[in-house]
Design a protein around this motif. Structure first.
Motif, short mmCIF file in Angstrom:
data_model
loop_
_atom_site.label_atom_id
_atom_site.label_comp_id
_atom_site.label_asym_id
_atom_site.label_seq_id
_atom_site.Cartn_x
_atom_site.Cartn_y
_atom_site.Cartn_z
N THR A 8 -3.91 -4.23 7.59
CA THR A 8 -2.74 -3.49 7.14
C THR A 8 -1.61 -3.71 8.15
O THR A 8 -1.81 -3.58 9.34
CB THR A 8 -3.03 -1.98 7.03
N ALA A 44 0.82 -1.21 0.00
CA ALA A 44 0.00 0.00 0.00
C ALA A 44 0.85 1.26 0.00
O ALA A 44 0.46 2.28 -0.57
CB ALA A 44 -0.93 0.00 1.21
N GLU A 45 2.03 1.20 0.64
CA GLU A 45 2.87 2.39 0.76
C GLU A 45 4.31 1.97 1.01
O GLU A 45 4.57 0.97 1.69
CB GLU A 45 2.37 3.24 1.93
#
Length: 172
Positions: free
Chosen positions: A132, A105-106
Motif C-alpha cells: 500500500t 483503496a482510499e
C-alpha cells in the motif's frame, strides 16, 4: 477588349483568393504549432490522473512535472548531499512501475489537498505485491501534484545527523 478584361479580372480574383488562402493556412498552422509548444509538460486534472501519469512516465524525467516545486527542490538537495545520480533520483520518484497494476483503496479530499492510498495488485517485484502506498497531493490551481516535502525534509535531516554521528565517531 471587354472579354480580355473579364478574363484578366477572373484570373486576378483567383490569384487573390489563392493568396488569401495561403496566408490563412500559414496563420492557422502557426497557431496550432505555438499552442502545441510545451505539451510535453504533464498536467493532471485529478489525483487519479496523477497516478496514471506516474505509471506512464515511470523512469523518465517527465516524472518531475508530477511533483510540487518544493518536493523537487528538496529532492535535488538530497541528491546533492548524498551524491545520488540523476537516474537514481528519477527511479526513486517513479513510484508506479509501468508493468504494475493497482487499485485505489482510499481517497480523502479537503480543499486543495488530497490523500490517496493505492494497493499494488500486480508488481514486477515480489515485495511490491499487495504493498500500500500513501500519497499527499496538492492542487496548485491548475494541476494536482504529489507533495513529498515532509519525506525529503526527514531524509535530509536524517542524513545530516548520520553524517554528524560519523564525524563524531571519527574524532574520538
Amino acid at each position: 477588349m471587354s472579354l480580355i478584361k473579364k478574363e484578366f479580372d477572373k484570373k486576378l480574383m483567383l490569384g487573390m483568393y489563392i493568396y488569401k488562402s495561403i496566408v490563412i493556412c500559414c496563420i492557422v498552422s502557426s497557431i496550432i504549432c505555438f499552442s502545441s509548444c510545451g505539451k510535453d509538460r504533464v498536467k493532471a486534472g485529478s489525483p487519479e490522473e496523477v497516478l496514471i501519469f506516474l505509471k506512464d512516465r515511470s523512469r523518465s524525467e517527465a516524472i518531475f512535472d508530477l511533483y510540487t516545486t518544493e518536493t523537487i527542490s528538496l529532492a535535488n538537495e538530497y541528491k546533492k548531499i548524498t551524491g545520488m545520480k540523476d537516474e537514481s533520483l528519477v527511479d526513486s520518484l517513479s513510484l508506479i512501475p509501468k508493468e504494475s497494476e493497482y487499485d485505489i483503496a482510499e481517497k480523502k479530499s479537503e480543499g486543495n489537498r488530497c490523500l490517496i492510498k493505492f494497493v499494488f495488485t500486480k508488481h514486477p517485484s515480489e515485495n511490491g505485491q499487495a504493498q500500500t502506498v500513501e500519497l499527499i497531493m496538492i492542487n496548485d490551481g491548475k494541476n494536482w501534484k504529489i507533495d513529498k516535502r515532509d519525506d525529503y525534509i526527514r531524509l535530509i535531516d536524517s542524513y545530516k545527523k548520520r553524517d554528524a554521528d560519523k564525524y563524531l565517531k571519527n574524532i574520538k
